[in-house]
Scaffold this active site. Sequence first.
Site, PDB file in Angstrom:
ATOM      1  N   GLU A  72     -75.995  31.254  56.068  1.00 51.25           N
ATOM      2  CA  GLU A  72     -75.060  32.133  55.375  1.00 51.25           C
ATOM      3  C   GLU A  72     -75.258  31.951  53.863  1.00 51.25           C
ATOM      4  O   GLU A  72     -75.109  30.854  53.345  1.00 51.25           O
ATOM      5  CB  GLU A  72     -73.627  31.767  55.772  1.00 51.25           C
ATOM      6  CG  GLU A  72     -72.592  32.657  55.113  1.00 51.25           C
ATOM      7  CD  GLU A  72     -71.174  32.353  55.599  1.00 51.25           C
ATOM      8  OE1 GLU A  72     -70.746  31.196  55.522  1.00 51.25           O
ATOM      9  OE2 GLU A  72     -70.503  33.304  56.047  1.00 51.25           O
ATOM     10  N   GLU A 121     -61.603  30.192  61.480  1.00 52.70           N
ATOM     11  CA  GLU A 121     -62.374  31.402  61.191  1.00 52.70           C
ATOM     12  C   GLU A 121     -63.445  30.987  60.190  1.00 52.70           C
ATOM     13  O   GLU A 121     -63.132  30.694  59.040  1.00 52.70           O
ATOM     14  CB  GLU A 121     -61.458  32.491  60.653  1.00 52.70           C
ATOM     15  CG  GLU A 121     -62.032  33.879  60.849  1.00 52.70           C
ATOM     16  CD  GLU A 121     -62.756  34.377  59.632  1.00 52.70           C
ATOM     17  OE1 GLU A 121     -63.985  34.121  59.548  1.00 52.70           O
ATOM     18  OE2 GLU A 121     -62.112  34.974  58.783  1.00 52.70           O
ATOM     19  N   SER A 140     -65.680  27.293  55.386  1.00 51.92           N
ATOM     20  CA  SER A 140     -67.043  26.970  55.813  1.00 51.92           C
ATOM     21  C   SER A 140     -67.061  26.339  57.204  1.00 51.92           C
ATOM     22  O   SER A 140     -66.111  25.664  57.609  1.00 51.92           O
ATOM     23  CB  SER A 140     -67.685  26.022  54.811  1.00 51.92           C
ATOM     24  OG  SER A 140     -66.986  24.798  54.787  1.00 51.92           O
ATOM     25  N   THR A 141     -68.161  26.528  57.903  1.00 56.46           N
ATOM     26  CA  THR A 141     -68.339  25.931  59.227  1.00 56.46           C
ATOM     27  C   THR A 141     -68.304  24.403  59.116  1.00 56.46           C
ATOM     28  O   THR A 141     -67.737  23.717  59.980  1.00 56.46           O
ATOM     29  CB  THR A 141     -69.655  26.427  59.847  1.00 56.46           C
ATOM     30  OG1 THR A 141     -69.546  27.845  60.022  1.00 56.46           O
ATOM     31  CG2 THR A 141     -69.929  25.790  61.199  1.00 56.46           C
ATOM     32  N   CYS A 179     -67.298  36.819  55.113  1.00 55.21           N
ATOM     33  CA  CYS A 179     -67.784  36.081  56.277  1.00 55.21           C
ATOM     34  C   CYS A 179     -68.465  36.998  57.274  1.00 55.21           C
ATOM     35  O   CYS A 179     -69.389  36.602  57.961  1.00 55.21           O
ATOM     36  CB  CYS A 179     -66.649  35.321  56.929  1.00 55.21           C
ATOM     37  SG  CYS A 179     -65.175  36.322  57.122  1.00 55.21           S
ATOM     38  N   LYS A 223     -52.218  26.473  51.550  1.00 56.21           N
ATOM     39  CA  LYS A 223     -52.999  26.090  50.367  1.00 56.21           C
ATOM     40  C   LYS A 223     -54.069  27.137  50.083  1.00 56.21           C
ATOM     41  O   LYS A 223     -54.965  27.355  50.891  1.00 56.21           O
ATOM     42  CB  LYS A 223     -53.695  24.747  50.576  1.00 56.21           C
ATOM     43  CG  LYS A 223     -54.392  24.270  49.311  1.00 56.21           C
ATOM     44  CD  LYS A 223     -55.333  23.108  49.550  1.00 56.21           C
ATOM     45  CE  LYS A 223     -56.723  23.555  49.950  1.00 56.21           C
ATOM     46  NZ  LYS A 223     -57.436  24.331  48.895  1.00 56.21           N
TER      47      LYS A 223
HETATM   48  P1  NAI Z   1     -64.785  25.305  52.004  1.00 57.37           P
HETATM   49  O1  NAI Z   1     -64.764  25.407  53.483  1.00 57.37           O
HETATM   50  O2  NAI Z   1     -65.052  23.960  51.392  1.00 57.37           O
HETATM   51  O3  NAI Z   1     -63.384  25.809  51.411  1.00 57.37           O
HETATM   52  C1  NAI Z   1     -62.455  26.637  52.091  1.00 57.37           C
HETATM   53  C2  NAI Z   1     -61.055  26.053  51.965  1.00 57.37           C
HETATM   54  O4  NAI Z   1     -61.026  24.793  52.605  1.00 57.37           O
HETATM   55  C3  NAI Z   1     -60.616  25.807  50.526  1.00 57.37           C
HETATM   56  O5  NAI Z   1     -59.243  26.058  50.439  1.00 57.37           O
HETATM   57  C4  NAI Z   1     -60.901  24.328  50.349  1.00 57.37           C
HETATM   58  O6  NAI Z   1     -60.098  23.728  49.367  1.00 57.37           O
HETATM   59  C5  NAI Z   1     -60.544  23.796  51.718  1.00 57.37           C
HETATM   60  N1  NAI Z   1     -61.174  22.505  52.070  1.00 57.37           N
HETATM   61  C6  NAI Z   1     -62.333  21.985  51.602  1.00 57.37           C
HETATM   62  N2  NAI Z   1     -62.570  20.802  52.182  1.00 57.37           N
HETATM   63  C7  NAI Z   1     -61.548  20.567  53.039  1.00 57.37           C
HETATM   64  C8  NAI Z   1     -61.235  19.494  53.946  1.00 57.37           C
HETATM   65  N3  NAI Z   1     -62.025  18.453  54.093  1.00 57.37           N
HETATM   66  N4  NAI Z   1     -60.114  19.592  54.696  1.00 57.37           N
HETATM   67  C9  NAI Z   1     -59.310  20.669  54.588  1.00 57.37           C
HETATM   68  N5  NAI Z   1     -59.546  21.683  53.741  1.00 57.37           N
HETATM   69  C10 NAI Z   1     -60.660  21.648  52.972  1.00 57.37           C
HETATM   70  O7  NAI Z   1     -65.829  26.369  51.471  1.00 57.37           O
HETATM   71  P2  NAI Z   1     -66.576  26.350  50.041  1.00 57.37           P
HETATM   72  O8  NAI Z   1     -67.089  24.975  49.763  1.00 57.37           O
HETATM   73  O9  NAI Z   1     -65.681  26.973  49.060  1.00 57.37           O
HETATM   74  O10 NAI Z   1     -67.801  27.324  50.331  1.00 57.37           O
HETATM   75  C11 NAI Z   1     -68.975  26.825  50.956  1.00 57.37           C
HETATM   76  C12 NAI Z   1     -69.565  27.865  51.865  1.00 57.37           C
HETATM   77  O11 NAI Z   1     -68.697  28.116  52.949  1.00 57.37           O
HETATM   78  C13 NAI Z   1     -69.775  29.243  51.243  1.00 57.37           C
HETATM   79  O12 NAI Z   1     -70.964  29.300  50.530  1.00 57.37           O
HETATM   80  C14 NAI Z   1     -69.761  30.122  52.450  1.00 57.37           C
HETATM   81  O13 NAI Z   1     -71.019  30.123  53.051  1.00 57.37           O
HETATM   82  C15 NAI Z   1     -68.777  29.459  53.373  1.00 57.37           C
HETATM   83  N6  NAI Z   1     -67.438  30.084  53.297  1.00 57.37           N
HETATM   84  C16 NAI Z   1     -67.043  30.905  54.305  1.00 57.37           C
HETATM   85  C17 NAI Z   1     -65.833  31.555  54.222  1.00 57.37           C
HETATM   86  C18 NAI Z   1     -65.360  32.481  55.281  1.00 57.37           C
HETATM   87  O14 NAI Z   1     -64.573  33.372  55.009  1.00 57.37           O
HETATM   88  N7  NAI Z   1     -65.766  32.315  56.511  1.00 57.37           N
HETATM   89  C19 NAI Z   1     -64.943  31.401  53.069  1.00 57.37           C
HETATM   90  C20 NAI Z   1     -65.413  30.450  52.086  1.00 57.37           C
HETATM   91  C21 NAI Z   1     -66.631  29.849  52.217  1.00 57.37           C
HETATM   92 MG    MG Z   2     -66.529  23.042  50.246  1.00 54.38          MG
END
Ligand code: NAI
Ligand code: MG
Length: 490
Positions: free
Chosen positions: A400, A269, A248-249, A303, A195
């Site tokens: 972050e 990650e 996200s963490t 990240c 996804k």
């Molecule tokens: P997120 O962790 O919500 O989204 C990342 C992925 O996880 C997306 O595909 C999303 O649809 C999916 N997701 C969201 N909730 C989920 C759940 N409960 N179960 C399974 N999958 C789920 O990150 P978001 O909200 O886009 O960004 C928030 C913060 O997270 C950012 O501001 C940043 O600080 C951090 N982040 C870190 C990343 C990295 O590469 N380590 C990448 C994206 C965000």
């Molecule tokens: Mg989110």
Amino acid sequence: MTDLERTRERTPVPKDWTYAPAPEARDIVRIEKRYGHYVGGDWIEPSETYTTISPASEEPLAEVGQASVAEVARAVDAARNAFGNGWSEISPSERAKYLFRIARILQERSREFAVLESLNGGKPIRESRDVDVPLSAAHFFYYAGWADKLEYAFPNRRPRPIGVAGQIIPWNFPLLMLAWKIAPALAAGNTVVLKPAETTPLSALLFCDVLRQAELPPGVVNIVTGDGRTGAAIVEADGVDKVAFTGSTEVGKAIQRELAGTGKRLTLELGGKAANIIFDDAALDQAVEGIVNGIYFNQGHVCCAGSRLLVQESIYEPVVEKLKRRLATLRVGDPLDKNTDVGAINSKQQLEKIQELVASGEEEGAEIYQPPCRLPEKGYWFAPTVFTNVAQSYRIAQEEIFGPVLSILTFRTPEEAVEKANNTPYGLSAGVWTEKGSRILWMAERLRAGVVWANTYNRFDPSSPFGGYKESGFGREGGRHGLEPYLELE
Ligand code: NAI
Ligand code: MG
């Protein structure tokens, strides 16, 4: 008269040396009006859809599916069938052939992917063209090479595939994260349900056409789109044997809680708050380039971004001055312009998060600097930002931000640099700038970070493992290590 003087007479003298726009042609890539989910080698009609946009203009690009629990279950079934019906048993060199094909097709269609990635995600075309797409192809080439050498990668351990991998990826490097996930999974003989993030589904959907061209057997890779609800459905699905998540963490922790005790395997990650450490014997101009690349690359949506700059006190002033001067030359604007250095923020939600954290920095007493730059009216934008006078306790030094925002701190001794660098719940990456090789090794031994760059930053190579400590997650991607999470090893 010299040749040069003769031609000069006929060459109009430019009156103005500012850049003219150099937009990349958009029509190289065809975007459908509406996309379904790619399941079992076919498109299935989505039960619900939403509109995906360009963050640089807020213009709608396409309708895409929001996969339900039932649609995810269909994708998992397709992956299970493909796993049982031969993919896990075909000869490894045959498997490698598909991966090589995918890699080559990605290279052939690289302009299409670069334009689409910049349109849907907001990143500058220079980066999608020179970094995201070539590295994605390189990942497939690299793991294609391992597919028939697994016994040599893990001698005497009888490597076998695990089954169905459920993979959830973020929006900062949509195609590259897809490659990081799919290439090792397939090389090891697994099948996949992936996804993409809700704001950046289009390159994953175009990738389905690459799979068709490569004649990958149906069901080996399935792609469903949607937001966190779809992600949660993948994590919970019965037929999924292994979950790989980048994001996200907060969500990473929720997934780990959900999977505890289920026997499903997991790699995470997650976020970072990396220190980029500049010693007084470093080549300063190069270090300044490294600082800029460390935090303004991909709008800071990285990240492993070098978001905390640690400068040795004796060179604090020249470094800050050089950095400010360099910031004034960064071009912020149209992601499809080849001269753009900093593109659009990926989403309204992310922009609001950056604004909130930057406001907290000012309130807590840090000093903000932004170079003069005109931001476009439509779309989501944030100017490159530097904070000085930052205390370790400020939110901008702890959390972050995931945007083009740098916090500068100082240190006096190497011991103090290590202590400050490690003073974070994260541990994904770090940078060290010094002329002394022995100091690089001394620092690398003590920094609690999965990757330590020396006299460079944000360098990636498929053969080099990447991953974190502490709240940055666990498991490695890339290199031989990146195969392990996808293998049963006896
Ligand atoms: P997120 O962790 O919500 O989204 C990342 C992925 O996880 C997306 O595909 C999303 O649809 C999916 N997701 C969201 N909730 C989920 C759940 N409960 N179960 C399974 N999958 C789920 O990150 P978001 O909200 O886009 O960004 C928030 C913060 O997270 C950012 O501001 C940043 O600080 C951090 N982040 C870190 C990343 C990295 O590469 N380590 C990448 C994206 C965000
Ligand atoms: Mg989110």
